[in-house]
Design a protein around this motif. Structure first.
Motif, PDB file in Angstrom:
ATOM      1  N   PHE A 133       0.833  -1.204   0.000  1.00 48.67           N
ATOM      2  CA  PHE A 133       0.000   0.000   0.000  1.00 48.67           C
ATOM      3  C   PHE A 133       0.869   1.256   0.000  1.00 48.67           C
ATOM      4  O   PHE A 133       0.523   2.267  -0.627  1.00 48.67           O
ATOM      5  N   TYR A 134       1.995   1.210   0.730  1.00 48.01           N
ATOM      6  CA  TYR A 134       2.912   2.354   0.728  1.00 48.01           C
ATOM      7  C   TYR A 134       3.437   2.604  -0.689  1.00 48.01           C
ATOM      8  O   TYR A 134       3.486   3.751  -1.154  1.00 48.01           O
ATOM      9  N   LEU A 135       3.837   1.531  -1.379  1.00 51.05           N
ATOM     10  CA  LEU A 135       4.396   1.669  -2.730  1.00 51.05           C
ATOM     11  C   LEU A 135       3.362   2.249  -3.697  1.00 51.05           C
ATOM     12  O   LEU A 135       3.673   3.148  -4.489  1.00 51.05           O
ATOM     13  N   LEU A 271      -2.468   6.478   4.166  1.00 56.04           N
ATOM     14  CA  LEU A 271      -3.177   6.432   5.459  1.00 56.04           C
ATOM     15  C   LEU A 271      -3.637   5.004   5.772  1.00 56.04           C
ATOM     16  O   LEU A 271      -3.535   4.545   6.911  1.00 56.04           O
ATOM     17  N   HIS A 272      -4.135   4.317   4.733  1.00 56.06           N
ATOM     18  CA  HIS A 272      -4.557   2.928   4.940  1.00 56.06           C
ATOM     19  C   HIS A 272      -3.357   2.048   5.284  1.00 56.06           C
ATOM     20  O   HIS A 272      -3.458   1.147   6.139  1.00 56.06           O
ATOM     21  N   ALA A 273      -2.213   2.314   4.606  1.00 56.20           N
ATOM     22  CA  ALA A 273      -1.002   1.539   4.895  1.00 56.20           C
ATOM     23  C   ALA A 273      -0.565   1.744   6.340  1.00 56.20           C
ATOM     24  O   ALA A 273      -0.139   0.792   7.016  1.00 56.20           O
ATOM     25  N   LEU A 274      -0.671   2.983   6.834  1.00 54.24           N
ATOM     26  CA  LEU A 274      -0.312   3.253   8.227  1.00 54.24           C
ATOM     27  C   LEU A 274      -1.264   2.525   9.180  1.00 54.24           C
ATOM     28  O   LEU A 274      -0.843   1.997  10.216  1.00 54.24           O
ATOM     29  N   HIS A 275      -2.536   2.484   8.803  1.00 51.24           N
ATOM     30  CA  HIS A 275      -3.529   1.809   9.640  1.00 51.24           C
ATOM     31  C   HIS A 275      -3.273   0.304   9.707  1.00 51.24           C
ATOM     32  O   HIS A 275      -3.550  -0.340  10.736  1.00 51.24           O
ATOM     33  N   GLU A 276      -2.735  -0.268   8.599  1.00 49.26           N
ATOM     34  CA  GLU A 276      -2.447  -1.704   8.552  1.00 49.26           C
ATOM     35  C   GLU A 276      -0.967  -1.989   8.765  1.00 49.26           C
ATOM     36  O   GLU A 276      -0.506  -3.108   8.517  1.00 49.26           O
ATOM     37  N   ASN A 277      -0.215  -1.033   9.215  1.00 52.50           N
ATOM     38  CA  ASN A 277       1.247  -1.107   9.237  1.00 52.50           C
ATOM     39  C   ASN A 277       1.794  -2.332   9.972  1.00 52.50           C
ATOM     40  O   ASN A 277       1.309  -2.703  11.042  1.00 52.50           O
ATOM     41  N   ASN A 278       2.811  -2.960   9.340  1.00 52.40           N
ATOM     42  CA  ASN A 278       3.568  -4.020  10.025  1.00 52.40           C
ATOM     43  C   ASN A 278       5.057  -3.890   9.748  1.00 52.40           C
ATOM     44  O   ASN A 278       5.826  -4.823   9.986  1.00 52.40           O
ATOM     45  N   LEU A 279       5.473  -2.736   9.207  1.00 55.51           N
ATOM     46  CA  LEU A 279       6.894  -2.504   8.967  1.00 55.51           C
ATOM     47  C   LEU A 279       7.583  -2.222  10.307  1.00 55.51           C
ATOM     48  O   LEU A 279       7.138  -1.346  11.066  1.00 55.51           O
TER      49      LEU A 279
END
Length: 402
Positions: A133-135, A271-279
Motif C-alpha cells: 500500500f505504501y508503494l 493512510l490505509h497503509a499506516l492503519h495496517e502497518n507491520n513494517l
C-alpha cells in the motif's frame, strides 16, 4: 464481499459479448462514425455501466456499490486523458479515418488483458504484503506530480520502444493496405503501418495501466469491483473518442484535476497503509492510529474535482484558443493528405472545423493573441487548405482567407 464463480463467469461472458458485438456490428466494416452514432453508442455503454453499478448496490450492498462508482468514474476520467495520446499516435501514423475504429478496439482489448493481469497480481501482492500500500500510494503521488508538468503534442511520442524494436526487426511498408496488418511489396511480405500503430497503442496502454490500477486499488481492494469498474470504463472508449473529437484539446485543465485526484487517492492509500502497518521501522511494527478516508467521501471529492476541472476548461478562452490551434494543425494536415479518408462528408467536416478555428483566432483580442504560437504558419496552412478546397469544389464559396 465474496463473489461466486457463476457471477464471475457471467460477467466475463457479458464483457466478451459486448466486445464481439462492437467488432462485428461496427468495426468490421470500415467507416467513419457520425457524431450521432458515436453519441448514441457512448450513451448505451455508459448506461450499461450504470446499470451494472446499480446491480452492485442491490446485490452487493451500499459499500460495494459506492466503491464501483468511485472506481468507474476515476478510471473513465483517466481513459479520457489517455485519448489525447491516442489522437497524437494516430495522427503521427497518418491512420486513415475509416480504420481508426479498428485500431482503438484492438487497443481496448490489449488494455483490458493487460489490466486484468495487473489487477490479479496487484491483489495478490496487497493480500500478502501490507507494505505494498505504501508503494502504490507513493507511485500515485509521483504520477500526480508528473501530470502537473506542461504537456504539448510534442511531449508525446508515437515512436515508443515497442514500435522502434518492431521497425528494427521487421520490414515495414510505407503505405497502408486497407486495414491489413501485412502486405506484399515487390514480392516481399512486410508489416503495414496499421500493425505498427496497434503496437504503439498497445505499448502505451501498458504504461497507462501502471498508473490506473494503483489508483483504483486505492478506492477498493475487492478484485471483482476493481476488474468490472476498469472493464466498463474501457468499453465504449472507441465511441467516446469520436464523440469527444474536437473537445480533447479543450480540456486543458483535465490533467490538473486528475493530478489532484491521484494525489488524494495516493494519500488515502498511505493512510490505509499506516492503519495496517507491520513494517518494523514504522511505529515499531504496530498499526498507526490515523483517520481513514471513506469511499463515500472519495466519490464526492472525485466528482467535485472533475466537475470543476471540466467546466473551467470548457469556459476558458485559453482552452478555446488552444483547441483552435490544434485543429488547424491537425485538420490542415488531414485535409491535404489524400489518403486520410475517402468519405467526402468527413473531408467537409474537418474543412468546416478548420474554418471555425481560423475565425476564432482572427477574432481574438490583443491580449488573447499572445497565447497564439506561430500565427503566420497557422494562417498559411488555412490558405493552403482553402486553395485546395476551392480547386476541388469550384462552385463553393469560402469565407475570405487571412
Amino acid at each position: 464481499m465474496a463473489v461466486s464463480p457463476v457471477v464471475w463467469v457471467l460477467t466475463l461472458l457479458g464483457i466478451v459479448a459486448l466486445l464481439l458485438f462492437d467488432y462485428f456490428f461496427h468495426v468490421r466494416s470500415a467507416h467513419v462514425p457520425t457524431l450521432r452514432e458515436a453519441a448514441i453508442w457512448s450513451t448505451v455503454y455508459v448506461g450499461i455501466a450504470v446499470l451494472f453499478g446499480l446491480g452492485t448496490f442491490v446485490f452487493g450492498g451500499t459499500a460495494m456499490g459506492s466503491e464501483y462508482f468511485a472506481g468507474y468514474i476515476t478510471e473513465k476520467a483517466l481513459s479520457v486523458d489517455n485519448l489525447f495520446v491516442f489522437l497524437i499516435i494516430m495522427t503521427s501514423f497518418r491512420v486513415p479515418r475509416e480504420n481508426q475504429q479498428k485500431v482503438l478496439l484492438v487497443g481496448i482489448v490489449v488494455s483490458l488483458i493487460a489490466r486484468a493481469g495487473f489487477i490479479f497480481v496487484g491483489s495478490a501482492l496487497l493480500n500478502t504484503f501490507a507494505w505494498v500500500f505504501y508503494l502504490f500510494g507513493i507511485a500515485l503521488l509521483v504520477t500526480a506530480g508528473n501530470m502537473l508538468k506542461p504537456e504539448t503534442e510534442e511531449s508525446h511520442s508515437a515512436q515508443n520502444i515497442v514500435v522502434r524494436l518492431s521497425r528494427r526487426l521487421f520490414h515495414t511498408s510505407e503505405e497502408y493496405d486497407g486495414d491489413r496488418l501485412t502486405t506484399v511489396v515487390d514480392g516481399r511480405r512486410m508489416m503495414t503501418p496499421m500493425l505498427l500503430v496497434m503496437l504503439a497503442i498497445g505499448g502505451t496502454d501498458l504504461m497507462f495501466a501502471l498508473d490506473s490500477i494503483p489508483a483504483i486499488f486505492g478506492l477498493t481492494q475487492n478484485v471483482f469491483v476493481v476488474f468490472t469498474a476498469t472493464a466498463f470504463s474501457l468499453l465504449g472508449l472507441r465511441q467516446l473518442y469520436f464523440l469527444l473529437d474536437g473537445l480533447l484539446d479543450r480540456l486543458i485543465y483535465l490533467s490538473f484535476g486528475l493530478a489532484a485526484i491521484l494525489a488524494f487517492i495516493g494519500a488515502k492509500l498511505i493512510l490505509h497503509a499506516l492503519h495496517e502497518n507491520n513494517l518494523p521501522f514504522v511505529n515499531g511494527g504496530d498499526p498507526v492510529e490515523v483517520v481513514e478516508i471513506s469511499t463515500g467521501l472519495s466519490l464526492v471529492v472525485i466528482l467535485i474535482v472533475l466537475l470543476i476541472t471540466i467546466f473551467a476548461s470548457l469556459f476558458s478562452t485559453r482552452g478555446r484558443t488552444q483547441t483552435a490551434m490544434a485543429h488547424i494543425r491537425r485538420d490542415a494536415t488531414a485535409y491535404l493528405d489524400a489518403e486520410y479518408t475517402e468519405d467526402p462528408a468527413e473531408r467537409e467536416r474537418i474543412f468546416q472545423r478548420l474554418l471555425r478555428a481560423r475565425d476564432h483566432i482572427a477574432a481574438l483580442g490583443p491580449q488573447a493573441k499572445q497565447q497564439v504560437r506561430n500565427e503566420t504558419e497557422l494562417m498559411a496552412l488555412c490558405r493552403e487548405v482553402a486553395d485546395a478546397h476551392a480547386a476541388a469544389h469550384p462552385d463553393h464559396k469560402i469565407r475570405p482567407s487571412l
